[in-house]
Motif scaffolding. Structure first.
Motif, PDB file in Angstrom:
ATOM      1  N   ASN A 193       0.683  -1.166  -0.061  1.00 35.94           N
ATOM      2  CA  ASN A 193       0.205  -0.192   0.047  1.00 35.94           C
ATOM      3  C   ASN A 193       0.802   1.162   0.060  1.00 35.94           C
ATOM      4  O   ASN A 193       0.165   2.321   0.197  1.00 35.94           O
ATOM      5  CB  ASN A 193      -0.888  -0.113   1.110  1.00 35.94           C
ATOM      6  CG  ASN A 193      -2.143  -0.944   1.028  1.00 35.94           C
ATOM      7  OD1 ASN A 193      -2.922  -0.791  -0.013  1.00 35.94           O
ATOM      8  ND2 ASN A 193      -2.040  -1.935   1.867  1.00 35.94           N
ATOM      9  N   ASP A 194       2.156   1.221  -0.265  1.00 36.80           N
ATOM     10  CA  ASP A 194       2.998   2.349  -0.269  1.00 36.80           C
ATOM     11  C   ASP A 194       2.950   2.863  -1.537  1.00 36.80           C
ATOM     12  O   ASP A 194       3.256   2.266  -2.734  1.00 36.80           O
ATOM     13  CB  ASP A 194       4.452   1.957   0.072  1.00 36.80           C
ATOM     14  CG  ASP A 194       5.529   2.949   0.140  1.00 36.80           C
ATOM     15  OD1 ASP A 194       5.247   4.149  -0.460  1.00 36.80           O
ATOM     16  OD2 ASP A 194       6.291   2.851   1.089  1.00 36.80           O
ATOM     17  N   HIS A 195       2.268   4.002  -1.859  1.00 30.85           N
ATOM     18  CA  HIS A 195       1.963   4.685  -3.104  1.00 30.85           C
ATOM     19  C   HIS A 195       3.264   5.242  -3.679  1.00 30.85           C
ATOM     20  O   HIS A 195       3.249   6.477  -3.822  1.00 30.85           O
ATOM     21  CB  HIS A 195       0.756   5.742  -3.115  1.00 30.85           C
ATOM     22  CG  HIS A 195      -0.453   4.923  -3.091  1.00 30.85           C
ATOM     23  ND1 HIS A 195      -1.714   5.463  -2.718  1.00 30.85           N
ATOM     24  CD2 HIS A 195      -0.832   3.413  -2.707  1.00 30.85           C
ATOM     25  CE1 HIS A 195      -2.675   4.668  -2.495  1.00 30.85           C
ATOM     26  NE2 HIS A 195      -2.010   3.423  -2.424  1.00 30.85           N
ATOM     27  N   SER A 196       4.561   4.611  -3.601  1.00 29.39           N
ATOM     28  CA  SER A 196       5.782   5.252  -3.940  1.00 29.39           C
ATOM     29  C   SER A 196       5.649   5.979  -5.334  1.00 29.39           C
ATOM     30  O   SER A 196       6.263   7.120  -5.611  1.00 29.39           O
ATOM     31  CB  SER A 196       6.727   4.346  -3.947  1.00 29.39           C
ATOM     32  OG  SER A 196       6.388   3.185  -4.803  1.00 29.39           O
ATOM     33  N   GLU A 197       5.162   5.375  -6.380  1.00 32.15           N
ATOM     34  CA  GLU A 197       4.957   6.183  -7.543  1.00 32.15           C
ATOM     35  C   GLU A 197       4.342   7.469  -7.751  1.00 32.15           C
ATOM     36  O   GLU A 197       4.544   8.381  -8.124  1.00 32.15           O
ATOM     37  CB  GLU A 197       4.077   5.259  -8.723  1.00 32.15           C
ATOM     38  CG  GLU A 197       4.885   4.148  -9.090  1.00 32.15           C
ATOM     39  CD  GLU A 197       4.381   3.160 -10.206  1.00 32.15           C
ATOM     40  OE1 GLU A 197       3.301   3.807 -10.762  1.00 32.15           O
ATOM     41  OE2 GLU A 197       4.834   2.194 -10.469  1.00 32.15           O
ATOM     42  N   ASP A 198       2.992   7.402  -6.867  1.00 33.21           N
ATOM     43  CA  ASP A 198       2.505   8.786  -6.640  1.00 33.21           C
ATOM     44  C   ASP A 198       3.514  10.040  -5.830  1.00 33.21           C
ATOM     45  O   ASP A 198       3.242  11.036  -6.274  1.00 33.21           O
ATOM     46  CB  ASP A 198       1.374   8.567  -5.774  1.00 33.21           C
ATOM     47  CG  ASP A 198       0.150   8.107  -6.460  1.00 33.21           C
ATOM     48  OD1 ASP A 198       0.035   7.953  -7.895  1.00 33.21           O
ATOM     49  OD2 ASP A 198      -1.026   8.052  -5.865  1.00 33.21           O
ATOM     50  N   GLY A 199       4.538   9.330  -4.986  1.00 30.93           N
ATOM     51  CA  GLY A 199       5.461  10.271  -4.543  1.00 30.93           C
ATOM     52  C   GLY A 199       6.477  10.483  -5.121  1.00 30.93           C
ATOM     53  O   GLY A 199       7.390  11.161  -4.780  1.00 30.93           O
ATOM     54  N   GLY A 200       6.671  10.020  -6.474  1.00 35.44           N
ATOM     55  CA  GLY A 200       7.723  10.388  -7.301  1.00 35.44           C
ATOM     56  C   GLY A 200       9.033   9.521  -6.809  1.00 35.44           C
ATOM     57  O   GLY A 200      10.193  10.086  -7.403  1.00 35.44           O
ATOM     58  N   VAL A 201       8.971   8.454  -6.224  1.00 32.75           N
ATOM     59  CA  VAL A 201      10.082   7.544  -5.893  1.00 32.75           C
ATOM     60  C   VAL A 201      10.026   6.178  -6.631  1.00 32.75           C
ATOM     61  O   VAL A 201      10.779   5.462  -6.207  1.00 32.75           O
ATOM     62  CB  VAL A 201      10.196   7.573  -4.312  1.00 32.75           C
ATOM     63  CG1 VAL A 201      10.747   8.836  -4.006  1.00 32.75           C
ATOM     64  CG2 VAL A 201       9.271   7.072  -3.691  1.00 32.75           C
ATOM     65  N   GLY A 202       9.261   6.251  -7.682  1.00 36.88           N
ATOM     66  CA  GLY A 202       9.390   4.915  -8.343  1.00 36.88           C
ATOM     67  C   GLY A 202       8.657   3.857  -7.463  1.00 36.88           C
ATOM     68  O   GLY A 202       7.576   3.876  -7.153  1.00 36.88           O
ATOM     69  N   ASP A 203       9.578   2.570  -7.577  1.00 32.44           N
ATOM     70  CA  ASP A 203       8.853   1.448  -6.789  1.00 32.44           C
ATOM     71  C   ASP A 203       9.925   1.317  -5.600  1.00 32.44           C
ATOM     72  O   ASP A 203       9.820   0.273  -4.940  1.00 32.44           O
ATOM     73  CB  ASP A 203       9.339   0.269  -7.727  1.00 32.44           C
ATOM     74  CG  ASP A 203      10.827  -0.131  -7.965  1.00 32.44           C
ATOM     75  OD1 ASP A 203      11.658   0.917  -7.474  1.00 32.44           O
ATOM     76  OD2 ASP A 203      11.179  -1.199  -8.577  1.00 32.44           O
ATOM     77  N   LYS A 204      10.239   2.428  -4.962  1.00 28.45           N
ATOM     78  CA  LYS A 204      11.028   2.323  -3.696  1.00 28.45           C
ATOM     79  C   LYS A 204      10.054   2.491  -2.770  1.00 28.45           C
ATOM     80  O   LYS A 204       9.432   3.435  -2.232  1.00 28.45           O
ATOM     81  CB  LYS A 204      12.001   3.504  -3.544  1.00 28.45           C
ATOM     82  CG  LYS A 204      13.222   3.270  -4.720  1.00 28.45           C
ATOM     83  CD  LYS A 204      13.955   4.372  -4.537  1.00 28.45           C
ATOM     84  CE  LYS A 204      15.286   4.066  -5.469  1.00 28.45           C
ATOM     85  NZ  LYS A 204      14.892   4.151  -6.891  1.00 28.45           N
ATOM     86  N   ASN A 205       9.870   1.100  -1.597  1.00 27.31           N
ATOM     87  CA  ASN A 205       8.948   1.152  -0.730  1.00 27.31           C
ATOM     88  C   ASN A 205       9.774   1.771   0.539  1.00 27.31           C
ATOM     89  O   ASN A 205      10.546   1.067   1.123  1.00 27.31           O
ATOM     90  CB  ASN A 205       8.516  -0.327  -0.263  1.00 27.31           C
ATOM     91  CG  ASN A 205       7.853  -0.604  -1.751  1.00 27.31           C
ATOM     92  OD1 ASN A 205       7.186   0.017  -2.290  1.00 27.31           O
ATOM     93  ND2 ASN A 205       7.781  -2.151  -1.961  1.00 27.31           N
ATOM     94  N   LEU A 206       9.325   2.970   1.065  1.00 25.59           N
ATOM     95  CA  LEU A 206      10.108   3.579   2.163  1.00 25.59           C
ATOM     96  C   LEU A 206       9.613   3.638   3.452  1.00 25.59           C
ATOM     97  O   LEU A 206       9.991   3.570   4.497  1.00 25.59           O
ATOM     98  CB  LEU A 206      10.257   5.037   1.659  1.00 25.59           C
ATOM     99  CG  LEU A 206      11.323   5.100   0.397  1.00 25.59           C
ATOM    100  CD1 LEU A 206      11.455   6.704   0.243  1.00 25.59           C
ATOM    101  CD2 LEU A 206      12.566   4.408   0.549  1.00 25.59           C
ATOM    102  N   SER A 207       8.030   3.309   3.354  1.00 27.99           N
ATOM    103  CA  SER A 207       7.227   3.482   4.705  1.00 27.99           C
ATOM    104  C   SER A 207       7.752   2.442   5.650  1.00 27.99           C
ATOM    105  O   SER A 207       7.628   2.684   6.971  1.00 27.99           O
ATOM    106  CB  SER A 207       5.994   3.310   4.211  1.00 27.99           C
ATOM    107  OG  SER A 207       5.707   2.064   3.797  1.00 27.99           O
ATOM    108  N   VAL A 208       8.346   1.252   5.489  1.00 30.03           N
ATOM    109  CA  VAL A 208       8.711   0.271   6.297  1.00 30.03           C
ATOM    110  C   VAL A 208       9.903   0.979   7.218  1.00 30.03           C
ATOM    111  O   VAL A 208      10.266   0.266   8.502  1.00 30.03           O
ATOM    112  CB  VAL A 208       9.297  -0.955   5.547  1.00 30.03           C
ATOM    113  CG1 VAL A 208       7.997  -1.323   4.872  1.00 30.03           C
ATOM    114  CG2 VAL A 208      10.449  -0.682   4.622  1.00 30.03           C
TER     115      VAL A 208
END
Length: 855
Positions: free
Chosen positions: A158-173
């Protein structure tokens, strides 16, 4: 100079810092800030960004989380506080990566939204002209570095990284902050920074009481065995007198304090305690406990806390069908009726006490007794739990982990441990807390003990990395979190993950839709495209998640969309639908079950009815299976922004049809008609009250124009806290070859001469019913107790929908009305201080389904 709100308790002074300014770190000008708050809300209040919730504005605001931000306050210190021997600054909540400076001295580094932070400032603080500066580092830039060091992406669906402009990088964790800030399948991506709880100076001398907790070792109706746990911070060692009192009880004990933090316990007994009960079972009695430290007879420090005395357990015992999973309160098995709760706002500091009270009173009005605080949000503010205590709402409390795997490095684990201990200790005096759960859906998503199981996560990694990720999982959810609960809230149940079948360390651990142990999240209806009827065939021991979407009402949609956006496939309508094909799923299900709506506003109405009918099917299937099934918590109670979602109450607190349906289906004594098998009608009686009852069921068959075709009564006897199938009727014998599209069956439950529930049953799908446009009449009636409204019709009025120009709810809505019946409803307004109050509706309009059908 900022304003300082000054408070004083026993030998302790407190000053809350309340006036702030902020800026982007890169040399921008200072602007006024509101604390508590965050960068997004401060930018909005300074008219520097557009409404984040309107249209597609969310996408234009993703630059904010890539920047560093500073908050600053200048303040003087009141003499009473400055003269104290000990002065510290306390940050109740910093979101999230922060460096704190006072008068250019570095005080602390913060890295967890869910923890408080404090520092000794006695050496640095002065009477005039203090400057406090907090530098918030970009959570995105900070965690990009952590991801690079980690070397691989963690699952975080559920990390909307693409909307955030960071591609497929899941940073929330990587960040210990609210997971839903990074987006969810019902929420936007606003990765906030800021001071989200109070900042205050605290001064004291000699000693202070840091914490007073009442641990409940054994509570019965005759005696409560308690331990008062008192944390005392002392300047110097020495002998002191500790007093604990509540009502007529006072205990005195001499204690030897050492310098620094002391933990002192004192056992006590309350005879014939007034117990705390959940809504529907008894009163919400609360006790006030006072702790005092005295030296030579003089009061040195004091603290007060309130709690309710109760015995609460999760009962998991083997039986003929598997293993039970239910809550036992004061020795009584409780069928949990409720919903999943998410944060009430994307910007949590915008949530007011009134909004909390509205939600909890809506829960009470809807005959619920439990909310699950879902693990992708926040550990809620104290006010939320205090309202749950007050109204008797049990809390299933998740730790803040959801739908992701997490790192297992030493710093992360240490941070999680501190977070868990602090929040367990903060919440342990609330009698509403029924159990702690480690996380949302991670055990089943990873499915460590089933090579081919799960959501396809582990299959993305090599075996060594799989083992590394699972070891981190076990460290957090099978060691750190259960130890925090056991050590600091002993006796309260810990459940590692929801859903889960059992805690076995093998393949039996993972749940399925057919599990006969543990809890179940059933999503084959909606995600799996299964029909509503499947709810009847998939009932577990505790149904902790299931749901179906709808749009909010037109007034709410107009808050985020213009006239040109009012179409299912418009960019704005798709943007305010975070679940992929969600809009089209609603449409597909609607085509199966309901008539075609005539326009987009009608589609909104029909989506409400559709959602309500689906979840009613689930709730009543679960309740009919009592005591095999002992809990039903639908997804979800509320929204964090205006959106199409699974909520029963939209962002503005407006009740959808589902909330009214829930109120009827969750009645403490209710009828349930199961017509899944079209050849017969099963009528069930369900009781959650603690006394036996005798009554009767009045059954009737009528045409839509009100012609009574037949009517008969049957008496019943029902045991307390039980569910039973009252009677099975053969459909052919009931309708006797009449047109099924033009008749309605009604059952009414009568106790002591009063009709306490009534349910309708139709013999065909709603889309096939022969609906005519009714002549609906509504009349305002004045009595000594206030005003109410009565409604009548000349032909079947399906899904009667009553609206008012005022914000509030009706005591019933989205109901069916038959000629010859008179429906009475009242209007409850939203009061800022009192919640729902009986009022007068203005601008009333009355509609039924026939007004929304395409001709």
């Amino acid at each position: 100079m900022i304003k300082v709100s000054h408070h004083s308790t026993v030998n302790e002074e407190k000053a809350v810092l309340s006036d702030w300014k902020f800026r982007q770190t890169e040399g921008e000008e200072w602007l006024p800030a509101k604390v508590p708050g965050c960068v997004h809300t401060d930018l909005l209040k300074n008219n520097l960004i557009s409404d984040p919730f309107y249209g597609e504005n969310e996408l234009d605001l993703q630059w904010i989380d890539k920047k560093d931000w500073e908050y600053e306050a200048s303040f003087d210190v009141p003499a009473e506080l400055l003269n104290k021997n000990q002065i510290e600054i306390v940050f109740d909540g910093l979101d999230t990566y922060a460096e704190v400076f006072l008068n250019d001295e570095h005080l602390l580094s913060a890295d967890n939204m869910f923890r408080s932070w404090k520092a000794n400032v006695k050496p640095f603080v002065k009477e005039k002209g203090n400057v406090l500066r907090i530098h918030f580092k970009s959570p995105i830039q900070t965690d990009l570095e952590k991801l690079e060091k980690q070397g691989y992406n963690f699952p975080a669906v559920n990390d909307h990284s693409e909307d955030g402009g960071v591609g497929d990088k899941n940073l929330s964790v990587f960040a210990r902050k609210a997971p839903y800030h990074y987006g969810w399948d019902w929420g936007p991506r606003f990765v906030t920074s800021g001071i989200w709880k109070d900042v205050h100076l605290r001064g004291w001398s000699e000693a202070r009481i840091e914490d007073l907790s009442i641990l409940q070792k054994n509570v019965t109706a005759s005696e409560a065995n308690l331990t008062a746990l008192v944390e005392i911070e002392a300047e110097e060692e020495g002998e002191r007198e500790l007093r604990i009192q509540t009502e007529e009880i006072e205990l005195i004990q001499t204690v030897q304090l050492k310098r620094g933090m002391n933990e002192v316990s004192l056992d006590m007994k309350v005879q014939d305690p007034k117990l705390w009960w959940s809504r529907g079972l008894g009163d919400q009695n609360m006790y006030e406990f006072i702790a005092e430290i005295r030296k030579d007879g003089s009061l040195v420090a004091g603290k007060t806390t309130r709690t309710g005395l109760r015995s609460i357990k999760v009962i998991r015992e083997k039986d003929d069908e598997g293993k039970t999973f239910y809550i036992e309160l004061n020795g009584v098995p409780v069928f949990a009726k409720g919903a999943n709760h998410i944060p009430n706002d994307s910007f949590v500091t915008e949530v007011t006490l009134e909004r909390y009270r509205h939600e909890i009173q809506s829960v009470v009005e809807s005959n619920m007794n439990m909310l699950r605080i879902w693990g992708g949000g926040i550990y809620e503010y104290d006010a939320f739990y205090e309202l749950c205590n007050e109204y008797g709402i049990l809390v299933w409390q998740d730790f803040m982990f959801a739908c992701s795997m997490y790192p297992g490095d030493e710093a992360f684990l240490k941070n999680v441990k501190a977070e868990a201990i602090e929040n367990v200790k903060r919440l342990r005096n609330h009698p509403s807390i029924a159990l702690w759960c480690g996380n949302n859906e991670i055990d089943t998503a990873w499915s460590a003990y089933d090579e081919d199981g799960g959501w396809g996560w582990k299959q993305q990694y090599s075996k060594p990395i799989q083992d590394e990720i699972w070891q981190a999982y076990e460290d957090v959810f099978h060691t750190i979190l259960p130890e925090a609960v056991e050590n600091h809230m002993p006796g309260v149940y810990y459940w590692p993950s929801s859903p889960m079948s059992d805690w076995t360390g093998d393949s039996r651990q993972h749940t399925s839709n057919t599990s006969t142990s543990g809890d179940i999240h059933y999503w084959d209806v909606w995600h799996g495209l299964k029909p509503f009827e499947e709810y009847n065939h998939h009932v577990g021991r505790f149904m902790s998640e299931y749901g179906f979407q709808s749009f909010p009402e037109l007034k709410t949609v107009e808050s985020y969309a213009g006239e040109g956006d009012m179409a299912l496939d418009s960019k704005v309508m798709l943007h305010h639908q975070k679940n992929g094909r969600g809009n089209y799923l609603i449409k597909e299900y609607m085509e199966t079950y309901l008539p075609e709506p005539k326009d987009f506003p009608s589609f909104l109405y029909m989506s409400h009815v559709l959602q309500a009918e689906g979840i009613k099917t689930a709730i009543e299937a679960h309740r009919r299976k009592k005591p095999y099934c002992m809990g039903t918590l639908y997804w979800q109670m509320n929204d964090c922004w205006p959106v199409a979602s699974w909520s029963s109450m939209d962002y503005y607190g407006r009740w959808k049809a589902l909330q009214y349906y829930v109120k009827r289906s969750f009645r403490d004594i209710t009828l349930s008609i199961d017509g899944t098998n079209r050849t017969k009608i099963d009528i069930h009686i369900i009781s959650d009250i603690l006394s036996d009852m005798n009554g009767s069921i009045r059954m009737s068959l009528s045409t839509f124009d009100g012609t009574l075709l037949r009517e008969w009564n049957e008496s019943f006897a029902l045991k307390s806290n039980s569910a039973t199938k009252f009677v099975t009727l053969e459909t052919e014998e009931v309708i006797e070859n009449r047109d099924p599209n033009n008749i309605v069956f009604k059952a009414e439950l009568e106790l002591e001469g009063e009709i306490i529930d009534a349910k309708y049953h139709y013999f065909t799908s709603v889309k096939n019913l022969s609906l005519c446009k009714p002549n609906l009449k509504i009349e305002e009636v004045s009595t000594s107790s206030g005003k109410h409204y009565t409604l009548e019709t000349n032909t079947l009025a399906k899904q009667v929908y009553v609206t008012s120009d005022l914000e509030g709810i009706f005591t019933d809505n989205y109901f069916d009305l038959i000629p010859g019946e008179q429906k009475r409803i009242e209007f409850l307004t939203r009061s800022k201080d009192q919640g729902f109050t009986k009022g007068i509706a203005e601008g009333i309009k009355v509609h039924s389904m026939s007004d929304f059908i395409k001709e």
